[in-house]
Write an enzyme that holds these catalytic residues in place. Sequence first.
Site, PDB file in Angstrom:
ATOM      1  N   ASP A 195       0.854  -1.196   0.000  1.00 57.71           N
ATOM      2  CA  ASP A 195       0.000   0.000   0.000  1.00 57.71           C
ATOM      3  C   ASP A 195       0.886   1.241   0.000  1.00 57.71           C
ATOM      4  O   ASP A 195       1.949   1.250  -0.611  1.00 57.71           O
ATOM      5  CB  ASP A 195      -0.924  -0.057   1.225  1.00 57.71           C
ATOM      6  N   HIS A 242      -3.651   6.191   3.609  1.00 57.91           N
ATOM      7  CA  HIS A 242      -4.357   5.039   3.056  1.00 57.91           C
ATOM      8  C   HIS A 242      -3.809   3.729   3.612  1.00 57.91           C
ATOM      9  O   HIS A 242      -4.562   2.854   4.076  1.00 57.91           O
ATOM     10  CB  HIS A 242      -4.244   5.071   1.530  1.00 57.91           C
ATOM     11  N   SER A 536     -11.005  -0.560  -1.021  1.00 52.64           N
ATOM     12  CA  SER A 536      -9.768  -0.581  -0.229  1.00 52.64           C
ATOM     13  C   SER A 536     -10.045  -0.916   1.222  1.00 52.64           C
ATOM     14  O   SER A 536      -9.236  -1.560   1.892  1.00 52.64           O
ATOM     15  CB  SER A 536      -9.081   0.785  -0.278  1.00 52.64           C
TER      16      SER A 536
END
Length: 605
Positions: A195, A242, A536
């Site tokens: 990620d 994220h 996600s």
Amino acid sequence: MKRFVWLGLVGGLVACGSDSNVEPQACPGTAGMVLPPATMASAYQGEAAPPADGTEAVIITFRQRVFATAKANTDAFAEDVTRAGGQVKQRIPSLNMVSARVSPQMREALARNPDVVSVSPDREVRALGMMQRPMSPQAWLGAEPKPEPNRQGSVGEYTQGLKMVKADKIWDANADGILDEGRPTGTGIKVCVVDSGWDNRHPELKAAFIGGKDFIHGSANALALDARVDSQGNVVVWGGGHGTHTAATIAAQLGAGGKVRLGDDPNGTVGVAPTASLLVARVLNETGTGSTTNVITALEWCQEQGANIVSLSLGAASKNAAEELAFDTAKANGVLTIAATGNSGGAQVSFPAGYASVVGVGAVNFAGEWAAFSQYGDGTNLVGPGVGVLSATIVGGAPYGEVDANGQQFASNPLEYSALGTYSGRLVDCGLGASVTDCGEGATCEGFLAYVDRGGGILFEEKVRNAIRAGAKAVIIGNHTADEGAGNFTLNAPSERWVPTVSVSLESANVLRGMIGTQVALDVSGLDYALQTGTSMATPHVSGVAALVWSLDPQRLTSEQVRSALIDTADDLGPTGWDQNYGSGLVNAEKAVDFAERLLTPPAP
């Protein structure tokens, strides 16, 4: 008293001047204030400009040659690329691959080489979370002792997503906030999160982290931070969080809370598999984008580190032969890969989720309804909670506002790109904020707190700019629509000129209008947790359940058995059996663990 800690530095706001070239009442230092020219969101959406030399990035896969080592093979492949005129960028010996920059003519020549299996584009991959970029204040990057995993916390840490997949039923059957002895919690399982990296300051993740690598900078940074770091190791800018969010959904710790919203559990949140070990491979940059080559090399690194599960909340629209080979190889090596289907709502899942070797995960809301943004079709194996998911983010990166007037508190939402800070001052009515002169009695260059009504066809950034030019050190915007609550608005782009700015509901606005002229306090703080939406966010729920199942017996269970446990026991949400929206259904930790326990139980004689 005011305190600005990030973008809240507004210079030159002193006594009003009389410059004839500016609007009446505009404060010195603000007359030339202009709106930022572009939004940060555009950095997420824009495509990279083609290189000026006309070359393109590709991944070349070669047939195996008879050399003593894989490295010797790849060296020979690299020589082939160089002879063709290409510029070799990276070598992947274990997969007989070389990434390079080549012209279209070079690409055609390489494709004709009998030793070349495929020439694939080194295409861009993107994060598949639909969140706005959070505020990311500068912070010192310090090394701290690694804490031991905590087995005790509180049930208030159990998020809606965690309860929806029934993970808490596995390791806290009596709901006392303590991990049950002898139950699977993720211990012994390594989950590699491919990620944007992670925030090493966040208390939720310190105990779980066992190693990382940064594939963006090509550095030996074992922390794989979600940040840009200079040559001395100092953080230049933190990313969007994220990777921190997805990692914490998997393995956030009990009782290890950061800064939470007023009224939320002070212990923060807990992950689906709270004692799993985290490997972090950073392949996405600060704008949420990365390359296929880095995904492939990260996947290889995860395997070298002994990862059982690889979780990827990223993807691209098209298949890629080199990437597919890499994921097929990982499956053959006993690794379970899990990836997000994508957020465009189309009938084609993103890749790598679409490869047969990968478990593709779509999103549902907390009512179990398919999320309209979730990509669907072949390759959708499971769904998980992916709408408004609460998890950790960059420390101080999630904005939160508090308004206090005469001891009465009002719920508020900071506008995107608001400055962080506190300010207490006289509340002044600035009307619709159409001009500097809209701010009435009490407006002074020495400072005040502006109240501005939404509406009038005026952009929020224009309203706030005009209030600042009149001397406002903080701004409250009153919503005019009852069903939106406080609303979720934006200042369009970051700027050092912005001041702490929030919006309040229509109901609160009506009360605050009656308090014009009184002292009101506004505090825009950065929290350590954020709600985010996207496939996600669904993906790490499935990855966490996989870690729970596998931790029943890491030595005896195989990746295929764990995959079957997830898919064969999912709660069927759509038409009976597999369907293109829900796949086999919502992952269910209780049923999946029970399935695996039966696999491990010898048959009765």
